[in-house]
Design an enzyme around this catalytic site. Structure first.
Site, PDB file in Angstrom:
ATOM      1  N   LEU A 281       4.754  -9.695   4.527  1.00  0.00           N
ATOM      2  CA  LEU A 281       6.394  -8.285   5.488  1.00  0.00           C
ATOM      3  C   LEU A 281       5.285  -7.158   5.721  1.00  0.00           C
ATOM      4  CD1 LEU A 281       8.470 -10.923   4.285  1.00  0.00           C
ATOM      5  CD2 LEU A 281       9.953  -8.486   3.148  1.00  0.00           C
TER       6      LEU A 281
ATOM      7  N   ASN B 180       1.392  -1.225   0.193  1.00  0.00           N
ATOM      8  CA  ASN B 180      -0.069  -0.190   0.157  1.00  0.00           C
ATOM      9  C   ASN B 180       1.574   1.500  -0.166  1.00  0.00           C
ATOM     10  OD1 ASN B 180       1.185   0.654   2.066  1.00  0.00           O
ATOM     11  ND2 ASN B 180      -1.104   0.343   3.573  1.00  0.00           N
TER      12      ASN B 180
ATOM     13  N   PHE C 167       2.474   2.701   2.278  1.00  0.00           N
ATOM     14  CA  PHE C 167       2.858   3.394   3.639  1.00  0.00           C
ATOM     15  C   PHE C 167       4.052   4.088   3.445  1.00  0.00           C
ATOM     16  CE2 PHE C 167       2.950   3.826   8.401  1.00  0.00           C
ATOM     17  CZ  PHE C 167       2.833   4.911   8.095  1.00  0.00           C
TER      18      PHE C 167
ATOM     19  N   ARG D  44      15.559   5.315  11.118  1.00  0.00           N
ATOM     20  CA  ARG D  44      16.328   4.016  12.175  1.00  0.00           C
ATOM     21  C   ARG D  44      17.586   4.134  12.231  1.00  0.00           C
ATOM     22  NH1 ARG D  44      13.648  -1.643   9.200  1.00  0.00           N
ATOM     23  NH2 ARG D  44      12.599  -0.285   7.328  1.00  0.00           N
TER      24      ARG D  44
ATOM     25  N   THR E 218      -2.640  -3.940  10.894  1.00  0.00           N
ATOM     26  CA  THR E 218      -1.733  -4.252   9.965  1.00  0.00           C
ATOM     27  C   THR E 218      -1.260  -5.589  10.257  1.00  0.00           C
ATOM     28  OG1 THR E 218      -1.238  -2.545   9.138  1.00  0.00           O
ATOM     29  CG2 THR E 218       0.432  -4.310   8.451  1.00  0.00           C
TER      30      THR E 218
ATOM     31  N   LYS F 263      -4.409 -21.092   3.391  1.00  0.00           N
ATOM     32  CA  LYS F 263      -5.785 -21.614   3.699  1.00  0.00           C
ATOM     33  C   LYS F 263      -6.067 -22.515   2.806  1.00  0.00           C
ATOM     34  CE  LYS F 263      -9.856 -23.484   6.117  1.00  0.00           C
ATOM     35  NZ  LYS F 263     -11.012 -22.487   7.196  1.00  0.00           N
TER      36      LYS F 263
ATOM     37  N   HIS G 162      14.831   3.379   4.297  1.00  0.00           N
ATOM     38  CA  HIS G 162      14.293   4.579   3.303  1.00  0.00           C
ATOM     39  C   HIS G 162      14.886   5.677   4.487  1.00  0.00           C
ATOM     40  CE1 HIS G 162      11.573   7.909   3.004  1.00  0.00           C
ATOM     41  NE2 HIS G 162      10.973   6.858   1.957  1.00  0.00           N
TER      42      HIS G 162
ATOM     43  N   TYR H 223       2.808  -2.844  17.648  1.00  0.00           N
ATOM     44  CA  TYR H 223       4.349  -3.446  16.845  1.00  0.00           C
ATOM     45  C   TYR H 223       4.298  -4.736  17.849  1.00  0.00           C
ATOM     46  CZ  TYR H 223       8.342  -4.316  14.060  1.00  0.00           C
ATOM     47  OH  TYR H 223       9.325  -4.996  13.177  1.00  0.00           O
TER      48      TYR H 223
HETATM   49  P1  NAD Z   1       9.537  -1.191   5.402  1.00  0.00           P
HETATM   50  O1  NAD Z   1       8.161  -0.402   5.555  1.00  0.00           O
HETATM   51  O2  NAD Z   1      10.315  -1.004   4.269  1.00  0.00           O
HETATM   52  O3  NAD Z   1       8.495  -1.962   4.333  1.00  0.00           O
HETATM   53  C1  NAD Z   1       7.583  -2.361   5.256  1.00  0.00           C
HETATM   54  C2  NAD Z   1       6.374  -3.014   3.496  1.00  0.00           C
HETATM   55  O4  NAD Z   1       5.178  -2.508   4.058  1.00  0.00           O
HETATM   56  C3  NAD Z   1       5.963  -0.796   2.843  1.00  0.00           C
HETATM   57  O5  NAD Z   1       6.523  -1.561   1.971  1.00  0.00           O
HETATM   58  C4  NAD Z   1       4.956  -0.738   3.165  1.00  0.00           C
HETATM   59  O6  NAD Z   1       4.808   0.443   2.235  1.00  0.00           O
HETATM   60  C5  NAD Z   1       4.795  -1.664   3.709  1.00  0.00           C
HETATM   61  N1  NAD Z   1       3.234  -1.954   4.142  1.00  0.00           N
HETATM   62  C6  NAD Z   1       2.738  -1.861   5.166  1.00  0.00           C
HETATM   63  N2  NAD Z   1       1.553  -1.071   6.072  1.00  0.00           N
HETATM   64  C7  NAD Z   1       1.335  -1.941   4.781  1.00  0.00           C
HETATM   65  C8  NAD Z   1      -0.500  -2.311   5.164  1.00  0.00           C
HETATM   66  N3  NAD Z   1      -1.227  -2.546   5.303  1.00  0.00           N
HETATM   67  N4  NAD Z   1      -0.508  -3.250   3.370  1.00  0.00           N
HETATM   68  C9  NAD Z   1      -0.180  -3.759   2.553  1.00  0.00           C
HETATM   69  N5  NAD Z   1       1.194  -3.148   2.332  1.00  0.00           N
HETATM   70  C10 NAD Z   1       1.560  -2.239   4.471  1.00  0.00           C
HETATM   71  O7  NAD Z   1      10.012  -1.749   6.790  1.00  0.00           O
HETATM   72  P2  NAD Z   1      11.334  -3.357   6.104  1.00  0.00           P
HETATM   73  O8  NAD Z   1      12.613  -3.325   6.882  1.00  0.00           O
HETATM   74  O9  NAD Z   1      11.443  -4.272   4.912  1.00  0.00           O
HETATM   75  O10 NAD Z   1      10.208  -4.523   7.386  1.00  0.00           O
HETATM   76  C11 NAD Z   1       9.640  -5.312   6.551  1.00  0.00           C
HETATM   77  C12 NAD Z   1       9.029  -6.448   7.688  1.00  0.00           C
HETATM   78  O11 NAD Z   1       9.872  -7.285   8.019  1.00  0.00           O
HETATM   79  C13 NAD Z   1       8.343  -6.238   8.375  1.00  0.00           C
HETATM   80  O12 NAD Z   1       6.997  -6.429   8.158  1.00  0.00           O
HETATM   81  C14 NAD Z   1       8.512  -5.879   9.873  1.00  0.00           C
HETATM   82  O13 NAD Z   1       8.525  -6.167  10.795  1.00  0.00           O
HETATM   83  C15 NAD Z   1       9.634  -6.868   9.820  1.00  0.00           C
HETATM   84  N6  NAD Z   1      11.714  -6.832   9.904  1.00  0.00           N
HETATM   85  C16 NAD Z   1      11.613  -5.706   9.401  1.00  0.00           C
HETATM   86  C17 NAD Z   1      13.440  -5.580  10.408  1.00  0.00           C
HETATM   87  C18 NAD Z   1      14.401  -4.899   9.727  1.00  0.00           C
HETATM   88  O14 NAD Z   1      15.457  -5.019  10.579  1.00  0.00           O
HETATM   89  N7  NAD Z   1      14.073  -4.512   8.586  1.00  0.00           N
HETATM   90  C19 NAD Z   1      13.067  -6.457  11.510  1.00  0.00           C
HETATM   91  C20 NAD Z   1      12.243  -7.416  12.284  1.00  0.00           C
HETATM   92  C21 NAD Z   1      11.459  -7.457  11.574  1.00  0.00           C
HETATM   93  N1  UDP Z   2      18.893   5.177  17.541  1.00  0.00           N
HETATM   94  C1  UDP Z   2      19.723   6.258  18.479  1.00  0.00           C
HETATM   95  N2  UDP Z   2      19.834   7.985  17.771  1.00  0.00           N
HETATM   96  C2  UDP Z   2      18.846   7.342  16.353  1.00  0.00           C
HETATM   97  C3  UDP Z   2      17.863   6.641  15.812  1.00  0.00           C
HETATM   98  C4  UDP Z   2      17.406   5.955  17.013  1.00  0.00           C
HETATM   99  O1  UDP Z   2      20.259   6.747  19.109  1.00  0.00           O
HETATM  100  O2  UDP Z   2      19.348   8.556  15.646  1.00  0.00           O
HETATM  101  C5  UDP Z   2      19.086   4.368  18.854  1.00  0.00           C
HETATM  102  C6  UDP Z   2      17.800   3.579  19.021  1.00  0.00           C
HETATM  103  O3  UDP Z   2      17.374   4.653  20.258  1.00  0.00           O
HETATM  104  C7  UDP Z   2      17.979   1.944  19.808  1.00  0.00           C
HETATM  105  C8  UDP Z   2      18.748   2.314  18.928  1.00  0.00           C
HETATM  106  O4  UDP Z   2      19.193   3.394  18.398  1.00  0.00           O
HETATM  107  O5  UDP Z   2      18.659   2.270  20.820  1.00  0.00           O
HETATM  108  C9  UDP Z   2      18.462   1.280  17.370  1.00  0.00           C
HETATM  109  O6  UDP Z   2      17.033   2.208  16.759  1.00  0.00           O
HETATM  110  P1  UDP Z   2      16.071   1.957  15.635  1.00  0.00           P
HETATM  111  O7  UDP Z   2      14.791   2.330  16.011  1.00  0.00           O
HETATM  112  O8  UDP Z   2      17.188   1.503  13.810  1.00  0.00           O
HETATM  113  O9  UDP Z   2      15.063   0.327  15.903  1.00  0.00           O
HETATM  114  P2  UDP Z   2      14.899  -0.913  17.588  1.00  0.00           P
HETATM  115  O10 UDP Z   2      15.483  -1.408  17.163  1.00  0.00           O
HETATM  116  O11 UDP Z   2      14.736  -0.114  17.764  1.00  0.00           O
HETATM  117  O12 UDP Z   2      13.674  -0.934  16.588  1.00  0.00           O
END
Ligand code: NAD
Ligand code: UDP
Length: 323
Positions: A73, A34, A36, A186, A92, A105, A181, A145
């Site tokens: 994802l 979507n 977002f 992050r 979500t 399923k 992004h 979350y």
């Molecule tokens: P991201 O924000 O880049 O990707 C998430 C994607 O989902 C985006 O493209 C967003 O537009 C889409 N989205 C959000 N809500 C939606 C909805 N209601 N319907 C359809 N699409 C939707 O983040 P990411 O890092 O690529 O994360 C992907 C997945 O991996 C997530 O589920 C996240 O929780 C999980 N995850 C990521 C990390 C990480 O470090 N990157 C760590 C733990 C878990």
């Molecule tokens: N953090 C920080 N400065 C920033 C962004 C994040 O010090 O500009 C810290 C945040 O408080 C956390 C860690 O970096 O302790 C990782 O943050 P992130 O948002 O990347 O992911 P999290 O693991 O907390 O989901």
């Protein structure tokens, strides 16, 4: 064998890399998003490919598709993004899981769900193994979350027990790389963006909290290995890099590798419920998949810095004001 594969959140950071790998392997890929927290530029290069299709859809609504595999994802992943509209974040995770499990399923598809190390909350056990049940504040700012993802895991295992859906649950630890992004807030995107611009590096707290950073290619490799594993093991499985760094060490590395003159400064106190340490125990992934990360933090950060230097920041719309 060629599979019809659905990737929800496929235009996002992890999803777009996964789509790349699946298209390369010759699968018929449906990317659902979507937009977002992402933009089309992440998957623009795939739009002309005959085995790639893009669907704009919100996973909180059901969808009728015919597929063999689903990677679920879709969910905002950065704290600033998921806290922007927390009720929608829970919807979500939970409605998205229900809709994708219902689809799995109906068409007897295998589903791999992207869960998170956040389900361990602020962990009292270190490193975190899958057997640890976590320390999550159910009413704090991260709960939308964390609890949404915990409920999605519950749904995965109930659909397995009740409906025999072939689920696979991965718990992802902090992953970084190109196509994050630039305004997701992050830590890696913030520090790299700030270092390149010569802006101050914003430490939250004193920077002694730790995280373990996995490069995106390693993670996607783990996803595909788990999806391709013959039926028998459903997880949960930690995927992440066990190398553990303080946030201050990460800041120093981002500054050094960018050749930046940025000062590192404490921006604000540690946010509420911010985990103080995090490192995955990846014994299960090693045993079941023969998987372990290959890319060291320095190497991955250099690639990330190159990506951030190559993009036009003005063409990125901040998804939320929180970065
Ligand atoms: P991201 O924000 O880049 O990707 C998430 C994607 O989902 C985006 O493209 C967003 O537009 C889409 N989205 C959000 N809500 C939606 C909805 N209601 N319907 C359809 N699409 C939707 O983040 P990411 O890092 O690529 O994360 C992907 C997945 O991996 C997530 O589920 C996240 O929780 C999980 N995850 C990521 C990390 C990480 O470090 N990157 C760590 C733990 C878990
Ligand atoms: N953090 C920080 N400065 C920033 C962004 C994040 O010090 O500009 C810290 C945040 O408080 C956390 C860690 O970096 O302790 C990782 O943050 P992130 O948002 O990347 O992911 P999290 O693991 O907390 O989901």
């Amino acid at each position: 064998m060629v599979q019809r594969v659905l990737v929800t959140g496929g235009a996002g950071f992890l999803g777009s890399h996964l789509c790349d790998r699946l298209v390369e392997r010759g699968h018929d890929v449906i990317c659902l998003d979507n937009f977002f927290t992402s933009q089309k530029s992440n998957i623009e290069h795939l739009l002309g490919r005959r085995n790639f299709e893009l669907v704009r859809h919100d996973v909180t609504e059901p969808i009728v598709l015919e597929v063999d595999q689903i990677y679920n994802l879709a969910c905002p992943a950065a704290p600033g993004h998921y806290q922007y509209n927390p009720i929608k974040t829970t919807k979500t995770s939970v409605m998205g899981a229900i809709n994708m499990l219902g689809l799995a399923k109906r068409v007897k598809a295998r589903i791999l769900h992207a869960s998170t190390s956040e389900i361990y909350g602020d962990p009292e056990v270190h490193p975190q193994a899958e057997s640890y049940r976590g320390n999550v504040n159910p009413i704090g700012p991260r709960a939308c979350y964390d609890e949404g993802k915990r409920c999605a895991e519950t749904l995965m295992f109930d659909y397995l027990r009740q409906n025999d859906v072939d689920v696979r649950v991965v718990r992802i630890f902090n992953t970084y790389g190109p196509r994050m992004h630039p305004y997701d807030g992050r830590v890696v995107s913030n520090f790299v963006r700030q270092a390149i611009a010569g802006d101050p590096i914003t430490l939250f707290g004193d920077g002694s909290q730790t995280r373990s950073f996995c490069y995106v290619d390693d993670l996607v490799d783990g996803f595909i290995r788990f999806m391709d594993l013959p039926r028998g093991f459903h997880g949960p499985m930690n995927l992440g890099n066990p190398g553990e760094f303080t946030i201050r060490e990460l800041a120093e590395l981002a500054v050094r590798l960018s050749g930046s003159g940025s000062e590192i400064r404490i921006e604000k106190p540690l946010p509420e419920d911010d985990p103080t340490r995090r490192r995955p125990d990846i014994s299960i992934a090693m045993e079941k998949l023969g998987w372990e990360p290959k890319v060291p933090l320095e190497e991955g950060l250099i690639k990330t810095i190159e990506f951030f230097r190559s993009i036009d920041l003005a063409s990125y719309r901040p998804p939320t004001p929180n970065y």
